[in-house]
Design an enzyme around this catalytic site. Structure first.
Site, mmCIF file in Angstrom:
data_model
loop_
_atom_site.group_PDB
_atom_site.id
_atom_site.type_symbol
_atom_site.label_atom_id
_atom_site.label_comp_id
_atom_site.label_asym_id
_atom_site.label_seq_id
_atom_site.Cartn_x
_atom_site.Cartn_y
_atom_site.Cartn_z
ATOM 1 N N HIS A 79 8.816 6.255 -34.959
ATOM 2 C CA HIS A 79 7.746 6.787 -35.796
ATOM 3 C C HIS A 79 7.069 5.659 -36.563
ATOM 4 O O HIS A 79 7.710 4.738 -37.029
ATOM 5 C CB HIS A 79 8.250 7.878 -36.745
ATOM 6 C CG HIS A 79 9.412 7.503 -37.611
ATOM 7 N ND1 HIS A 79 10.704 7.420 -37.133
ATOM 8 C CD2 HIS A 79 9.482 7.200 -38.929
ATOM 9 C CE1 HIS A 79 11.524 7.097 -38.117
ATOM 10 N NE2 HIS A 79 10.803 6.950 -39.222
ATOM 11 N N LEU A 80 5.756 5.780 -36.620
ATOM 12 C CA LEU A 80 4.931 4.834 -37.364
ATOM 13 C C LEU A 80 4.616 5.452 -38.716
ATOM 14 O O LEU A 80 4.093 6.576 -38.789
ATOM 15 C CB LEU A 80 3.625 4.565 -36.601
ATOM 16 C CG LEU A 80 2.588 3.697 -37.320
ATOM 17 C CD1 LEU A 80 3.077 2.251 -37.408
ATOM 18 C CD2 LEU A 80 1.250 3.753 -36.585
ATOM 19 N N HIS A 81 4.930 4.717 -39.788
ATOM 20 C CA HIS A 81 4.568 5.158 -41.132
ATOM 21 C C HIS A 81 3.140 4.725 -41.416
ATOM 22 O O HIS A 81 2.753 3.590 -41.127
ATOM 23 C CB HIS A 81 5.494 4.528 -42.179
ATOM 24 C CG HIS A 81 6.869 5.078 -42.169
ATOM 25 N ND1 HIS A 81 7.277 6.078 -43.024
ATOM 26 C CD2 HIS A 81 7.939 4.768 -41.405
ATOM 27 C CE1 HIS A 81 8.545 6.360 -42.787
ATOM 28 N NE2 HIS A 81 8.971 5.585 -41.807
ATOM 29 N N ASP A 84 4.809 13.051 -44.071
ATOM 30 C CA ASP A 84 6.202 12.687 -44.322
ATOM 31 C C ASP A 84 6.772 13.655 -45.355
ATOM 32 O O ASP A 84 6.098 14.006 -46.318
ATOM 33 C CB ASP A 84 6.276 11.243 -44.835
ATOM 34 C CG ASP A 84 7.695 10.721 -44.888
ATOM 35 O OD1 ASP A 84 8.495 11.222 -45.711
ATOM 36 O OD2 ASP A 84 8.021 9.806 -44.107
#
Length: 140
Positions: free
Chosen positions: A128-130, A42
């Site tokens: 999107h997967l954090h 990120d």
């Protein structure tokens, strides 16, 4: 990323910043990649480890996912082909694999967060997967 481009996905049709990453127009620190997914750092980390897992196929938001609901069954007899449950499962598994590689202690102690944003609380219009760890050290 073109070597792993699944199903001849046209990244040019993805208007998001993540489309530009997939297309090689924006730099990113890649952690893992499969034919279906890309995981990268990120750009504004909120924890010591903060990665994003995205599908290479353009999926705008969680609301764009195709499920196996009764409603979709009525609309399409081939609903299994339109089922994104496997996509979410694969995204989760890649997130766990990242934790195993990058933050094994956080994984072992369950000191991590895997989460999606729901519009309007998302900053990029591409699913999107954090993956954040350790969660106990997050900085908001």
């Amino acid at each position: 990323h073109d070597d792993n481009n699944p199903y001849d996905v046209d990244y040019a049709n993805n208007p998001s910043a993540f489309g530009r990453i997939l297309n090689g127009e924006l730099p990113s620190r890649t952690y893992l990649e499969s034919t279906e997914l890309l995981a990268f750092q990120d750009r504004s980390p909120k924890a010591p480890f903060h990665a994003l897992v995205i599908p290479k196929r353009y999926v705008q938001t969680v609301y764009s996912l195709r499920g196996n609901s009764h409603y979709s069954d009525e609309l399409n007899d081939e609903s299994e082909d339109n089922d994104d449950i496997h996509l979410i499962q694969n995204m989760r598994q890649m997130g766990l694999n990242l934790l195993k590689q990058q933050q094994p202690e956080a994984l072992a102690t369950e000191d991590y967060i895997l989460c999606f944003h729901i519009p309007p609380f998302n900053s990029v219009d591409h699913l999107h997967l954090h993956v954040l760890a350790p969660a106990s050290e997050m900085n908001w």
